[in-house]
Design an enzyme around this catalytic site. Structure first.
Site, PDB file in Angstrom:
ATOM      1  N   THR A 151       0.185   6.151   1.936  1.00 47.87           N
ATOM      2  CA  THR A 151       0.588   6.907   3.128  1.00 47.87           C
ATOM      3  C   THR A 151       0.261   8.374   3.001  1.00 47.87           C
ATOM      4  O   THR A 151      -0.051   9.039   3.985  1.00 47.87           O
ATOM      5  CB  THR A 151       2.101   6.715   3.367  1.00 47.87           C
ATOM      6  OG1 THR A 151       2.324   5.341   3.640  1.00 47.87           O
ATOM      7  CG2 THR A 151       2.610   7.557   4.514  1.00 47.87           C
ATOM      8  N   LYS A 162      11.545   2.797  -5.634  1.00 49.09           N
ATOM      9  CA  LYS A 162      11.620   2.997  -4.177  1.00 49.09           C
ATOM     10  C   LYS A 162      12.808   2.194  -3.663  1.00 49.09           C
ATOM     11  O   LYS A 162      12.808   0.979  -3.680  1.00 49.09           O
ATOM     12  CB  LYS A 162      10.336   2.534  -3.505  1.00 49.09           C
ATOM     13  CG  LYS A 162      10.286   2.777  -1.987  1.00 49.09           C
ATOM     14  CD  LYS A 162       8.924   2.372  -1.441  1.00 49.09           C
ATOM     15  CE  LYS A 162       8.806   2.602   0.057  1.00 49.09           C
ATOM     16  NZ  LYS A 162       7.453   2.230   0.569  1.00 49.09           N
TER      17      LYS A 162
HETATM   18  N1  DGL Z   1       1.017   0.546   2.394  1.00 52.36           N
HETATM   19  C1  DGL Z   1       2.004   1.321   1.663  1.00 52.36           C
HETATM   20  C2  DGL Z   1       1.425   1.780   0.327  1.00 52.36           C
HETATM   21  O1  DGL Z   1       0.231   2.079   0.268  1.00 52.36           O
HETATM   22  C3  DGL Z   1       2.389   2.524   2.452  1.00 52.36           C
HETATM   23  C4  DGL Z   1       3.630   3.099   1.903  1.00 52.36           C
HETATM   24  C5  DGL Z   1       3.432   4.497   1.404  1.00 52.36           C
HETATM   25  O2  DGL Z   1       2.407   4.834   0.758  1.00 52.36           O
HETATM   26  O3  DGL Z   1       4.380   5.239   1.596  1.00 52.36           O
HETATM   27  O4  DGL Z   1       2.182   1.832  -0.651  1.00 52.36           O
END
Ligand code: DGL
Length: 361
Positions: free
Chosen positions: A44, A197
Site C-alpha cells: 500500500t 498487524k
Molecule cells: N495487499 C496488501 C499488502 O500488500 C495491502 C496492505 C498494505 O500494504 O497495507 O500487504
C-alpha cells in the site's frame, strides 16, 4: 632583545586573542549524512487510489521507488538516500523465494562499506513475517527498518510519507544499530520479532504484545527498551547459508475442527505443522490422534495460539507435550512460529533443539 619582544609580542598576543574566535567563526563540520538504501517491494505504501477520498479502496504496488523517494524530499535532510525496486508485489503474494532473494540483497548491501542503513518498503499484510525472517538471518548490526502504510499515498491523511521519513531517520541513526530488524509504523519503532498487524483499517495497525522499542518524532528517535531474544549478529542462522526454506504450514483450530487440514498439509509435503490453537494452543481431542501419528511419521508439531494479542504457550500446560514430543511456540503467533520453524529446519529436525530455538529466538 627588548626591541624584538616589543615588536613580536603584540602580534603574538593578537593571534592568541584571535584564535578562539577563529575557531568559533569556522562552524564545526556538520556530521556526514548516513547512506541509506531503500529496497522497495510493493504494498500500500506504493499504492494509488482513484481519489483522495479513497483510503481503503486502491491498488497496491503501483508506485515505483524513485517516485516514493521524490514524494518525500525531506528525506534528503536525513540521509543520502538511493532506491532499488526489488519487487512490486502485494505482500500477501510474497513467497519463500521472495524472502530469500530479499534477504540475500539485504546481506550484500549490509556488507557494503558505503551503506549505513537499509529501509525496506513492504505491504503490511505479511510485513511481520518478512521482518522476523530478516531478524533471524541477517548478520549485521546496521539498522534494517521495514516500513509500510495503511493508506495509499493518494489518500487524504496518507501515512506512508511520514512512515518512510521515520524509517529513513531510524535507518540512518547509529543508536539503532544492534537492535535487530526494526519496524517503523505510526510514529512507533517496533522489534521485527514482536510486532504484528492487529488491525486492517486504521493507521494504528501494528502492535507488539510487550510494547514498542521506541518512538520517532520529527525524525528523532527516542528509545525505551532493547530486544532480549537472539537476533541478527547473535543468530545461529545466516541467509548466506540458506538456499531454500522447507515447507511449514499453519492449521487453524476452531469449534468442531477435525484433522483434515493436518493430513492435507502432510500430503502436500509439510515438514512441520504449526497448530494455531485456541487459548493456550489447545488441541481438540478429535485432532490429537492425527498429530500423534504425524509426529511418529517424523513431522514436527508446534503448538501456538490463535489469540491475537500476546498468546503465551508453555509446555505441558494443557497438553502433554513431553509425552507427545510436541514443541510450543511460547509467545510467537502462528505466522511468526512458522517463519522460525522453517528457518530452524534448515539446521535441525530435532524436536528438543527446535524447542531450544523457540525459547531463545
Ligand atoms: N495487499 C496488501 C499488502 O500488500 C495491502 C496492505 C498494505 O500494504 O497495507 O500487504
Amino acid at each position: 632583545m627588548k626591541n624584538l619582544l616589543q615588536t613580536v609580542a603584540p602580534s603574538v598576543l593578537a593571534l592568541c586573542l584571535l584564535l578562539p574566535h577563529a575557531a568559533q567563526a569556522a562552524d564545526p563540520e556538520p556530521a556526514a549524512k548516513a547512506n541509506v538504501v531503500i529496497l522497495a517491494t510493493g504494498g500500500t505504501i506504493a499504492g494509488a487510489g482513484a481519489s483522495a477520498a479513497q483510503s481503503a479502496t486502491y491498488q497496491a504496488s503501483k508506485v515505483p521507488v524513485e517516485q516514493l523517494i521524490a514524494g518525500v524530499p525531506e528525506l534528503a535532510n536525513l540521509a543520502n538516500v538511493r532506491g532499488e525496486q526489488v519487487f512490486q508485489i502485494a505482500s500477501e503474494s510474497l513467497t519463500s523465494e521472495h524472502l530469500l532473494q530479499l534477504g540475500k540483497r539485504v546481506a550484500e548491501l549490509a556488507d557494503s562499506a558505503d551503506v549505513d542503513g537499509i529501509v525496506i518498503t513492504h505491504g503490511t499484510d505479511t510485513l511481520e513475517e518478512t521482518a522476523y525472517f530478516l531478524n533471524l538471518v541477517e548478520h549485521t548490526d546496521k539498522p534494517i527498518v521495514v516500513v509500510g502504510s495503511m493508506r495509499p499515498g493518494t489518500a487524504m491523511s496518507a501515512d506512508g510519507m511520514l512512515n518512510l521519513y521515520d524509517a529513513v531517520a531510524v535507518a540512518g541513526n547509529k543508536e539503532a544499530r544492534g537492535k535487530g530488524v526494526l519496524v517503523t509504523m505510526n510514529d512507533e519503532i517496533h522489534s521485527g520479532r514482536d510486532v504484528s498487524k492487529m488491525v486492517n483499517i486504521k493507521t494504528e495497525a501494528f502492535k507488539s504484545p510487550w510494547g514498542p522499542l521506541g518512538m520517532v518524532v520529527e525524525g528523532k528517535s527516542y528509545w525505551f527498551r532493547q530486544p532480549v531474544k537472539r537476533h541478527t549478529q547473535n543468530s545461529e542462522f545466516d541467509i548466506r547459508q540458506i538456499s531454500s526454506l522447507p515447507r511449514v504450514d499453519i492449521a487453524y483450530s476452531y469449534n468442531n475442527v477435525d484433522d483434515s487440514s493436518y493430513k492435507a498439509f502432510t500430503q502436500a509435503g509439510a515438514k512441520a505443522i504449526i497448530h494455531a490453537g485456541t487459548g493456550n494452543g489447545s488441541v481438540p481431542a478429535a485432532v490429537v490422534p492425527a498429530l500423534q501419528g504425524l509426529r511418529k511419521d517424523g513431522l514436527l508439531i508446534v503448538r501456538s495460539s490463535r489469540v491475537n494479542q500476546g498468546g503465551f504457550v508453555l509446555r505441558n500446560a494443557e497438553q502433554p507435550d513431553d509425552k507427545y514430543d510436541w514443541v510450543v511456540a511460547h509467545d510467537l503467533n502462528p505466522q511468526k512460529a512458522r517463519i522460525l520453524t522453517a528457518v530452524a529446519l534448515t539446521k535441525t529436525q530435532d524436536s528438543k533443539e527446535l524447542q531450544r530455538i523457540f525459547w531463545e529466538y
